[in-house]
Write a protein that holds these residues in place. Structure first.
Motif, PDB file in Angstrom:
ATOM      1  N   ARG A 217       0.829  -1.207   0.000  1.00  0.00           N
ATOM      2  CA  ARG A 217       0.000   0.000   0.000  1.00  0.00           C
ATOM      3  C   ARG A 217       0.858   1.249   0.000  1.00  0.00           C
ATOM      4  O   ARG A 217       0.574   2.211  -0.703  1.00  0.00           O
ATOM      5  CB  ARG A 217      -0.846   0.055   1.271  1.00  0.00           C
ATOM      6  CG  ARG A 217      -2.124  -0.676   1.177  1.00  0.00           C
ATOM      7  CD  ARG A 217      -2.853  -0.534   2.495  1.00  0.00           C
ATOM      8  NE  ARG A 217      -3.727  -1.651   2.716  1.00  0.00           N
ATOM      9  CZ  ARG A 217      -4.822  -1.869   2.015  1.00  0.00           C
ATOM     10  NH1 ARG A 217      -5.172  -1.019   1.079  1.00  0.00           N
ATOM     11  NH2 ARG A 217      -5.564  -2.917   2.253  1.00  0.00           N
ATOM     12  N   ASP A 220       2.140   2.188  -3.395  1.00  0.00           N
ATOM     13  CA  ASP A 220       1.091   2.813  -4.205  1.00  0.00           C
ATOM     14  C   ASP A 220       0.823   4.234  -3.737  1.00  0.00           C
ATOM     15  O   ASP A 220       0.678   5.154  -4.526  1.00  0.00           O
ATOM     16  CB  ASP A 220      -0.226   2.028  -4.071  1.00  0.00           C
ATOM     17  CG  ASP A 220      -0.251   0.815  -4.973  1.00  0.00           C
ATOM     18  OD1 ASP A 220       0.788   0.529  -5.585  1.00  0.00           O
ATOM     19  OD2 ASP A 220      -1.303   0.161  -5.049  1.00  0.00           O
ATOM     20  N   LEU A 221       0.745   4.372  -2.412  1.00  0.00           N
ATOM     21  CA  LEU A 221       0.392   5.664  -1.835  1.00  0.00           C
ATOM     22  C   LEU A 221       1.422   6.727  -2.200  1.00  0.00           C
ATOM     23  O   LEU A 221       1.071   7.857  -2.526  1.00  0.00           O
ATOM     24  CB  LEU A 221       0.266   5.535  -0.316  1.00  0.00           C
ATOM     25  CG  LEU A 221      -0.248   6.784   0.375  1.00  0.00           C
ATOM     26  CD1 LEU A 221      -1.712   7.009   0.035  1.00  0.00           C
ATOM     27  CD2 LEU A 221      -0.077   6.673   1.874  1.00  0.00           C
ATOM     28  N   GLN A 223       3.233   6.890  -4.816  1.00  0.00           N
ATOM     29  CA  GLN A 223       3.039   7.326  -6.198  1.00  0.00           C
ATOM     30  C   GLN A 223       1.791   8.182  -6.339  1.00  0.00           C
ATOM     31  O   GLN A 223       1.792   9.161  -7.082  1.00  0.00           O
ATOM     32  CB  GLN A 223       2.962   6.111  -7.102  1.00  0.00           C
ATOM     33  CG  GLN A 223       4.289   5.389  -7.151  1.00  0.00           C
ATOM     34  CD  GLN A 223       4.421   4.505  -8.358  1.00  0.00           C
ATOM     35  OE1 GLN A 223       3.460   3.900  -8.787  1.00  0.00           O
ATOM     36  NE2 GLN A 223       5.617   4.432  -8.906  1.00  0.00           N
ATOM     37  N   ALA A 224       0.736   7.794  -5.600  1.00  0.00           N
ATOM     38  CA  ALA A 224      -0.493   8.581  -5.674  1.00  0.00           C
ATOM     39  C   ALA A 224      -0.246   9.991  -5.149  1.00  0.00           C
ATOM     40  O   ALA A 224      -0.728  10.972  -5.709  1.00  0.00           O
ATOM     41  CB  ALA A 224      -1.607   7.903  -4.886  1.00  0.00           C
ATOM     42  N   MET A 225       0.518  10.093  -4.059  1.00  0.00           N
ATOM     43  CA  MET A 225       0.801  11.411  -3.483  1.00  0.00           C
ATOM     44  C   MET A 225       1.648  12.237  -4.436  1.00  0.00           C
ATOM     45  O   MET A 225       1.406  13.422  -4.647  1.00  0.00           O
ATOM     46  CB  MET A 225       1.526  11.260  -2.141  1.00  0.00           C
ATOM     47  CG  MET A 225       0.609  10.810  -1.029  1.00  0.00           C
ATOM     48  SD  MET A 225       1.495  10.395   0.470  1.00  0.00           S
ATOM     49  CE  MET A 225       1.891  12.017   1.087  1.00  0.00           C
ATOM     50  N   GLU A 226       2.645  11.581  -5.012  1.00  0.00           N
ATOM     51  CA  GLU A 226       3.538  12.293  -5.910  1.00  0.00           C
ATOM     52  C   GLU A 226       2.781  12.772  -7.140  1.00  0.00           C
ATOM     53  O   GLU A 226       2.948  13.916  -7.566  1.00  0.00           O
ATOM     54  CB  GLU A 226       4.680  11.366  -6.319  1.00  0.00           C
ATOM     55  CG  GLU A 226       5.887  12.129  -6.817  1.00  0.00           C
ATOM     56  CD  GLU A 226       6.950  11.191  -7.343  1.00  0.00           C
ATOM     57  OE1 GLU A 226       7.142  10.111  -6.750  1.00  0.00           O
ATOM     58  OE2 GLU A 226       7.566  11.538  -8.362  1.00  0.00           O
ATOM     59  N   SER A 227       1.920  11.909  -7.678  1.00  0.00           N
ATOM     60  CA  SER A 227       1.238  12.319  -8.904  1.00  0.00           C
ATOM     61  C   SER A 227       0.174  13.369  -8.615  1.00  0.00           C
ATOM     62  O   SER A 227      -0.358  13.982  -9.527  1.00  0.00           O
ATOM     63  CB  SER A 227       0.642  11.110  -9.629  1.00  0.00           C
ATOM     64  OG  SER A 227      -0.489  10.661  -8.947  1.00  0.00           O
ATOM     65  N   ARG A 228      -0.134  13.581  -7.349  1.00  0.00           N
ATOM     66  CA  ARG A 228      -1.048  14.686  -7.029  1.00  0.00           C
ATOM     67  C   ARG A 228      -0.283  15.879  -6.494  1.00  0.00           C
ATOM     68  O   ARG A 228      -0.831  16.754  -5.850  1.00  0.00           O
ATOM     69  CB  ARG A 228      -2.118  14.216  -6.048  1.00  0.00           C
ATOM     70  CG  ARG A 228      -3.202  13.397  -6.766  1.00  0.00           C
ATOM     71  CD  ARG A 228      -4.046  12.629  -5.825  1.00  0.00           C
ATOM     72  NE  ARG A 228      -5.000  13.488  -5.159  1.00  0.00           N
ATOM     73  CZ  ARG A 228      -5.794  13.071  -4.184  1.00  0.00           C
ATOM     74  NH1 ARG A 228      -5.733  11.821  -3.777  1.00  0.00           N
ATOM     75  NH2 ARG A 228      -6.632  13.888  -3.619  1.00  0.00           N
ATOM     76  N   GLY A 229       1.010  15.889  -6.776  1.00  0.00           N
ATOM     77  CA  GLY A 229       1.794  17.106  -6.561  1.00  0.00           C
ATOM     78  C   GLY A 229       2.402  17.288  -5.189  1.00  0.00           C
ATOM     79  O   GLY A 229       2.819  18.385  -4.845  1.00  0.00           O
ATOM     80  N   TYR A 230       2.470  16.223  -4.377  1.00  0.00           N
ATOM     81  CA  TYR A 230       3.074  16.398  -3.061  1.00  0.00           C
ATOM     82  C   TYR A 230       4.586  16.372  -3.163  1.00  0.00           C
ATOM     83  O   TYR A 230       5.160  15.461  -3.761  1.00  0.00           O
ATOM     84  CB  TYR A 230       2.600  15.297  -2.109  1.00  0.00           C
ATOM     85  CG  TYR A 230       3.114  15.472  -0.693  1.00  0.00           C
ATOM     86  CD1 TYR A 230       2.565  16.435   0.134  1.00  0.00           C
ATOM     87  CD2 TYR A 230       4.160  14.699  -0.209  1.00  0.00           C
ATOM     88  CE1 TYR A 230       3.038  16.622   1.416  1.00  0.00           C
ATOM     89  CE2 TYR A 230       4.640  14.882   1.084  1.00  0.00           C
ATOM     90  CZ  TYR A 230       4.074  15.845   1.893  1.00  0.00           C
ATOM     91  OH  TYR A 230       4.539  16.023   3.158  1.00  0.00           O
TER      92      TYR A 230
END
Lengths: 265, 277
Positions: A217, A220-221, A223-230
């Motif tokens: 998890r 995945d998380l 990458q999700a955070m990075e792709s939302r600009g974090y």
């Protein structure tokens, strides 16, 4: 679902009182002032003043007092032990009676009682923080209060992001554990039928898939955070903005005065 | 139409592994719905991650809407290219739906009013306004994926990538998802890039890119793909039922066009049926 919502809300008790509406920053700092006041209070007058003020605030928080009492329950054995310690080993004042080779004195009983009393005050009163503030608000307050730590190289933003993610994933991970337990039970290994030692062993086998799952998890998380600009430690705004009101200032000033009062007396 | 995504001789390699792409060039036009298919391990997900800067190419250039992807532009490209992951559970960051929707905007340092405005707008658009205060773990799979889309739409992306985004949804949720995406695509003029094994999802797209062994082996329409049995087999795909049936009927000498869906097939067969009077 009940279980997960309980985990998310922590100990928050819903009610609409002025204490609930206070700024979490004010509550956090006030708790520290209260802590200092309780520690520096020695005379009966000081302790009773603090008690009256604490009781008034607790009573107006819209949460039954018994709830605060229950919050201190886990600490009762410790309080009892503390009391015993004072009673048996404090020798000043007039002797009251003897138990075996121990001399019980009035001073010991008084000191014991005041130690227990102070602890009770601390536990009950600081519960107000978690009872009247949602974890999300508390987290925001914490970030603001910890801001000065930036100067010594600690990043409060990282800490609060960690808490945010924990708040988000604890219910998910519990659900997963529940699913694995049920899967094991469906294959004939029901944890409820086992003896204590076997139960422990079974929980250990549960840990492996859960930890592996958590790491998956996390990947995945990230990458999700990075792709939302974090971006770590880059300035960001917040949807929730804390509003400091006059009552927050008054609340803090009140506790500041209480602390000064205990110093002066 | 202009190309919104352009790969020029892109090379990529995961550390300590064989080269994944050596010399990959492709383009995706603005407003198109493109599906990427290929056998497992052929690099479909890697390709989409290169598209939004989650992975950086070893050689060659990637351009998104004319902007070359590099260390300076990657942040802007993250916003322009939204990425929807397979497992909706692992892409939530915050403890309530609205905080999660705000996450991307907080990273962009938007003002609180602007965030609230966009949350309101997008939540009405997707019909999730009643869940704003709920914890993500209390939502169903389809609801979660809808919230995840909302979290991307508030950033107003131009391209939306789905990495097997419907594979964990049940049939009804999947259909809902597809209907919604068709609608969004028109309303917001989105370019969609999706990785999928689902025949109906492939059928809904405009173009299919077939990736095999790190190479682009074909770029064709879904219908062209579905009549190429060999290529389908290599990618572990099956045509939709209607296509399969019309192919089989043609093989048995029934004169019928290859139909996209059941309704079309029924209408095509209807006139040739002998009618009893």
């Amino acid at each position: 679902m009940m279980q997960s919502s309980k985990l998310v809300m922590g100990r928050y008790v819903e009610a609409s009182s002025w204490v609930h509406r206070l700024d979490p920053r004010a509550k956090l700092v006030a708790m520290l002032l209260f802590l200092a006041a309780v520690i520096s209070a020695h005379s009966l007058v000081e302790l009773s003043t603090i008690t009256v003020i604490a009781l008034l605030i607790l009573a107006s928080s819209g949460i039954p007092l018994s709830r605060y009492g229950r919050a201190s329950k886990p600490l009762w054995p410790l309080m009892f032990f503390m009391f015993l310690f004072y009673v048996l080993f404090e020798q000043g004042g007039s002797p009251l009676f003897e138990i075996g080779s121990f001399h019980v004195s009035s001073e010991g009983v008084l000191l014991g009682l005041s130690a227990v009393w102070r602890m009770l005050l601390l536990v009950c009163f600081t519960s107000i923080l978690t009872f009247t503030t949602t974890p999300i608000e508390l987290n925001l307050g914490l970030e603001a209060v910890l801001k000065p730590l930036k100067f010594i190289g600690v990043s409060p933003q990282q800490w609060t992001m960690m808490i945010t993610i924990a708040l988000r994933f604890i219910p998910t991970i519990f659900e997963e554990a529940d699913r694995i337990l049920k899967a094991q039970a469906s294959r004939g290994a029901d944890i409820n039928d086992l003896k204590l030692a076997a139960k422990g062993k079974m929980l250990l086998t549960l840990l492996v898939p859960i930890i592996v799952g958590a790491f998956r998890r996390a990947e995945d998380l990230v990458q999700a955070m990075e792709s939302r600009g974090y971006v770590l430690d880059r300035a960001r705004t917040s949807l929730r903005v804390l509003k400091w009101q006059r009552i927050d200032s008054l609340f803090l000033i009140g506790f500041g005065m209480l602390l000064i009062f205990t110093f002066v007396m | 139409m202009a190309a919104i995504i352009r790969f020029n001789q892109v090379g990529f390699q995961y550390p300590k592994r064989e080269s994944m792409f050596a010399d990959l060039s492709l383009h995706i036009e603005q407003g198109q719905w493109v599906t990427i298919v290929g056998p497992n391990g052929s690099g479909k997900s890697t390709l989409t991650k290169l598209m939004n800067g989650l992975l950086a190419p070893r050689s060659g250039t990637i351009q998104i809407g004319g902007v070359t992807l590099d260390g300076h532009t990657v942040s802007d490209i993250h916003r322009r290219v939204g990425y929807l992951f397979q497992n909706p559970d692992n892409q939530f960051i915050a403890a309530t739906v609205q905080d999660d929707m705000a996450f991307g905007m907080e990273n962009r340092c938007l003002s609180q009013e602007e965030m609230q405005r966009r949350i309101n707008q997008v939540s009405v658009e997707l019909g999730i306004q009643d869940w704003l205060h709920r914890h993500p773990s209390s939502l169903s799979g389809g609801q979660k994926q809808r919230v995840a889309i909302a979290g991307l739409l508030v950033l107003d992306p131009e391209v939306m990538i789905w990495d097997e985004a419907t594979s964990m949804l049940d049939e009804q949720a999947r259909r809902e998802f597809m209907t919604r995406m068709r609608q969004l695509r028109v309303e917001r003029r989105l370019t969609i890039v999706s990785v999928t094994h689902d025949a109906e999802e492939i059928m809904a797209s405009d173009r299919v890119l077939v990736i095999k062994d790190g190479k682009l082996v074909a770029g064709l329409t879904p219908m062209e793909l579905f009549v190429q049995g060999e290529l389908l087999q290599e990618c572990c795909l099956r045509p939709p039922f209607a296509v399969e049936l019309s192919l089989e009927l043609r093989r048995r000498g029934v004169d019928v066009d290859i139909c996209r869906d059941e309704e079309e097939l029924v209408n095509a067969l209807w006139p040739s049926c002998p009618v009893k009077s």
